[in-house]
Each structure stands twice: as structure tokens, then as C-alpha cells.
Design an enzyme around this catalytic site. Structure first.
Site, PDB file in Angstrom:
ATOM      1  N   GLU A 209       0.621  -1.167   0.033  1.00 20.60           N
ATOM      2  CA  GLU A 209       0.045   0.096  -0.029  1.00 20.60           C
ATOM      3  C   GLU A 209       0.727   1.242  -0.124  1.00 20.60           C
ATOM      4  OE1 GLU A 209      -3.174  -0.207   2.874  1.00 20.60           O
ATOM      5  OE2 GLU A 209      -3.880  -2.033   2.316  1.00 20.60           O
ATOM      6  N   GLU A 287      -7.314  -2.183  14.410  1.00 21.88           N
ATOM      7  CA  GLU A 287      -8.113  -2.952  13.742  1.00 21.88           C
ATOM      8  C   GLU A 287      -7.494  -4.378  13.870  1.00 21.88           C
ATOM      9  OE1 GLU A 287      -7.711  -1.503   9.854  1.00 21.88           O
ATOM     10  OE2 GLU A 287      -7.952  -3.389   8.802  1.00 21.88           O
ATOM     11  N   ASP A 314     -12.164  -5.908  10.963  1.00 20.11           N
ATOM     12  CA  ASP A 314     -11.753  -6.279   9.419  1.00 20.11           C
ATOM     13  C   ASP A 314     -12.246  -7.610   9.190  1.00 20.11           C
ATOM     14  OD1 ASP A 314     -10.983  -6.418   6.837  1.00 20.11           O
ATOM     15  OD2 ASP A 314      -9.039  -6.026   7.255  1.00 20.11           O
ATOM     16  N   LYS A 339     -15.066  -2.970   3.588  1.00 18.41           N
ATOM     17  CA  LYS A 339     -14.533  -2.996   2.253  1.00 18.41           C
ATOM     18  C   LYS A 339     -15.690  -3.884   1.598  1.00 18.41           C
ATOM     19  CE  LYS A 339      -9.873  -4.432   3.974  1.00 18.41           C
ATOM     20  NZ  LYS A 339      -9.137  -5.447   4.516  1.00 18.41           N
TER      21      LYS A 339
END
Ligand code: PGA
Ligand code: ZN
Length: 422
Positions: A209, A287, A314, A339
Site C-alpha cells: 500500500e 484493527e 476487519d 470493504k
């Protein structure tokens, strides 16, 4: 009422150079729009199925030609010349056509590319920006920007596992605009690159990322370096900028133990470790602090830290309404990481978002580690009033496409940033 005249899907490549799918939806009015679908690497076990060809001669089996074929034949044949009065109706037709509980028949990648390209084409037909069309799906007014959580350092599956935890993110908290948040982040990123260069004597490689990935000896060194980068850039840690963590604990959990260091530790020791980090560093959001099916211990983590910081699910939740239901009943967390491709249609993701909000949770809208230059996630983060937006680092075009879209929205429609975490 919108009538689909044509759907045309194509295999394209994502930010890791792996295949994904891009679909163009053309309406009877002649208006058309495209959407590309991202892909995860640190995936939850309960995610909808991303259909891959399995042909070892193309992209190590990761080709998407089957998914492309499904859009161009079955899905097109089913939807062509049909009127849809809403996104819910279109998504309902896709879910019914697939007929499975995890979209393994047509593939969540094929289905999502149609769901979003339709939404975009309809928004265009109605002459409204995509974020406004998205906001109508959850019946909320667009009146603020999310707080950005921006990837600074990576480990775990995003960076060759040099340390187990996955991401340390910067949360620019004092900036009151997207523009100022990005200016601050750019300064912190440069300071972090310099720290890495000095400490490890090399130009730093970047992770999936775009985060920096120095060979930290442990998680504490990563957190320490993030705080130093904030101060070296001239900001006050814990006031101007905070930290968020994606621990992604499922990926270092085996048989009841967490392999954070050499000695495996139990869930309660893992929770203590997270508490210690929160005492030592200005962390506002954690998370996946525990394994995705450690259901007995998530409520203990929520009890220990949930009144002070975001306990984000998540892999725990996979944007899946039935897992969110279970987590609400168990008091397992206080925030949803959303997501869309974990569940496969906009309508189901909107339901997940509404459920989280009804439970009093906060919502982080997130992209994936494998992204494309498509920017719909920025419109989603604004349209669904995300409390946080997680989009990776401030490098790499697939990330910048979304930040640039936020800058464009801010330019057209200045709004405050949500006040969390001040
Ligand atoms: P991904 O995960 O690699 O599956 O996109 C990123 C994350 O864990 O948030
Ligand atoms: Zn995660």
C-alpha cells in the site's frame, strides 16, 4: 428507472500487477460508465469469493477471464433490456442469479464490477456526483469528510512479514481539511523515510500500500519510529497527529497462540500487549487486534480499550451482516472496517454500514491492498459519511487517485472533517 443496454467486462491489472476486472455498463439512454474492482492479500476467511481462473499458465492461476466471461454472458443475458428502479433491485437480481451464499458461482469480483458500474452510470444519467448517489443508498446527508488514516509503515503480509503486525497508520487530527491532512502526511512520510535511512542505512522499499517497510526488530520499534517521524516533521504526537494500527492478528495466530515475538502468547497476553501500546503511544484505533474467530476474547478487548479507542473489525466482520450481527450481540468491537468487495454488492455493504451505525459503532471505509486507478472508494467514503478513510500511503497512483478525488470533492464542496479523534 434505468434500463441496461449493455455490459462489457475486461481483464485489467491491479497495483500488484495481478489481474482484476473492469466492467462498463451502458444504459438505454446511451450513457455509460466503468468500474474496476480491487483485491485483498490479507483476506478474511469469511469474505465473498473472488473468482480466479486457476490456470497456472496465466498469472500463476490468478487470471480473471472466467469472471469476465460471466459478466459478458450470463449476467448480461439476465440483465439486458431490464428496467431497474433502484440499486437494490439490480443487486438483488445479481444475488439471485448467483444463487450461492458467498458468490462462488459468478464471483464477487464479477458481481461487484456490475454493481458499481451500474451505480456510476445511473449517477451520470441523473447528473449527480457519485458520492451523492452513494449517500442516497444509506439515506444520509453529505456534510463532512472522513478523518484520513494513512499508511506509514507496513509489515505482515503487505511487506514480506519482516515483523508480524501489518500497518502503522498516521491519523492527521488537527487539520481541518483534506488538503492540510495531506500536507501534514507528506511531511511525516518524508521524516519517516529519513529515520529509516539513518537507522537502517538504505533507501527504503515500499510495501503493497506504499508504506515504508524498514527491517524493524519488533512492533514497538515500528511504533516508536512513527512517533519520532511525527515530531521530526514538526508536529505534536497525540495532538496534531495520532496513530492507528492494523494488527491483522489472524495472520500470526496458530492453535490458540499469537506469534508476535518468538515466544507465543495467549489471547489475554495479546490484549495486555495492546493495552501497553495504547498507554505508551498515541493510538486512537486498533484493527483486528485479535484473530478473526477469537470470539471469546474480542469482547474482553472491547472492554479493556473500547471506551478510549476504536476497536475495528476487519477480518472479524468481513463487511458481512451476519458476522456484524454476531459481533453486536457479543459486544465484540465498536467499529466496522468496510470493504465493499468483501461482500460483493453495494446494497449488502450499505446494509452492513447501516447496521454498524444503528449499533452506535463508527465506520472506516477502506480500500484493498491490491487497487486500481479507479477512485470510486473516495466517493464512497464521502457518500457513506465514513468516520475514517483507509486508503494506504501518500505514494503510488492507485492510492493518489482516491486522495486526488477527495481534493476535487473538497474543492467543489468544502465541508468539515469529522471531529474524531479529538
Ligand atoms: P488486504 O487487507 O490486503 O486484504 O486488502 C488490508 C487490511 O487488512 O486492511
Ligand atoms: Zn485489516
Amino acid at each position: 428507472m434505468s434500463n441496461i443496454r449493455d455490459l462489457y467486462a475486461l481483464e485489467i491489472l491491479d497495483s500488484r500487477g495481478r489481474p482484476t476486472i473492469k466492467t462498463t455498463c451502458t444504459l438505454a439512454s446511451g450513457i455509460s460508465a466503468s468500474a474496476s474492482v480491487p483485491s485483498g492479500r490479507s483476506t478474511g476467511a469469511a469474505e465473498a469469493l473472488e473468482l480466479r481462473d486457476g490456470n497456472p499458465l496465466r498469472y500463476q492461476g490468478k487470471g480473471c477471464l472466467k469472471a469476465v466471461g460471466h459478466v459478458n454472458t450470463e449476467i448480461l443475458n439476465c440483465l439486458k433490456n431490464r428496467d431497474f428502479s433502484s440499486q437494490q433491485e439490480l443487486d438483488g437480481a445479481l444475488i439471485a442469479l448467483d444463487g450461492t451464499d458467498n458468490k462462488r458461482n459468478l464471483g464477487a469480483n464479477a458481481i461487484l464490477s456490475v454493481s458499481i458500474s451500474f451505480a456510476r452510470a445511473v449517477a451520470k444519467e441523473q447528473g449527480q456526483p457519485l458520492y451523492r448517489a452513494f449517500s442516497q443508498l444509506i439515506n444520509r446527508k453529505v456534510e463532512r469528510f472522513p478523518r484520513l488514516t494513512i499508511n506509514l509503515f507496513s509489515g505482515g503480509r503487505h511487506a514480506g512479514k519482516q515483523i508480524p503486525i501489518q500497518d502503522v497508520l498516521i491519523v492527521p487530527s488537527s487539520p481541518e481539511s483534506i488538503d492540510h491532512s495531506l500536507v501534514m502526511m507528506n511531511n511525516i512520510y518524508q521524516a519517516a523515510a529519513e529515520i529509516g535511512l539513518k537507522t537502517y542505512g538504505m533507501r527504503l522499499l515500499t510495501a503493497d500500500e506504499g508504506g515504508l517497510a524498514p527491517p524493524f526488530p519488533n512492533a514497538e520499534a515500528m511504533l516508536e519510529a512513527a512517533v519520532t517521524a511525527i515530531s521530526n516533521a514538526g508536529y505534536r504526537p497525540g495532538e496534531d497527529a495520532h496513530l492507528a494500527l492494523d494488527v491483522a492478528a489472524s495472520h500470526f495466530y496458530r492453535d490458540g497462540s499469537y506469534y508476535l515475538d518468538e515466544t507465543p502468547i495467549s489471547s489475554s497476553r495479546m490484549i495486555e500487549r495492546l493495552q501497553r501500546w495504547c498507554a505508551d503511544y498515541p493510538i486512537v484505533s486498533i484493527e483486528d487486534g485479535l484473530y478473526e474467530d477469537d470470539w471469546d476474547n474480542w469482547p474482553l478487548l472491547q472492554e479493556a480499550l473500547g471506551s478510549r479507542i476504536l476497536i475495528l473489525g476487519d477480518d472479524l466482520l468481513c463487511t458481512n451482516p451476519s458476522r456484524i450481527d454476531k459481533a453486536i450481540a457479543a459486544g465484540a468491537c465498536n467499529a466496522l472496517l468496510l470493504k465493499v468487495n468483501q461482500i460483493g454488492t453495494l446494497t449488502e455493504a450499505a446494509r452492513a454500514c447501516r447496521m454498524a451505525r444503528d449499533a452506535g459503532w463508527l465506520v472506516t471505509i477502506s480500500v484493498r491492498s491490491g487497487e486500481t486507478e479507479d477512485d470510486w472508494a473516495a466517493d464512497l467514503a464521502v457518500g457513506w459519511s465514513g468516520d475514517q478513510f483507509k486508503n494506504g500511503s501518500v505514494t503510488q497512483s492507485e492510492r493518489l487517485a482516491k486522495y486526488n478525488r477527495l481534493l476535487e470533492i473538497e474543492n467543489q464542496k468544502p465541508m468539515p472533517i469529522v471531529s474524531w479523534p479529538n
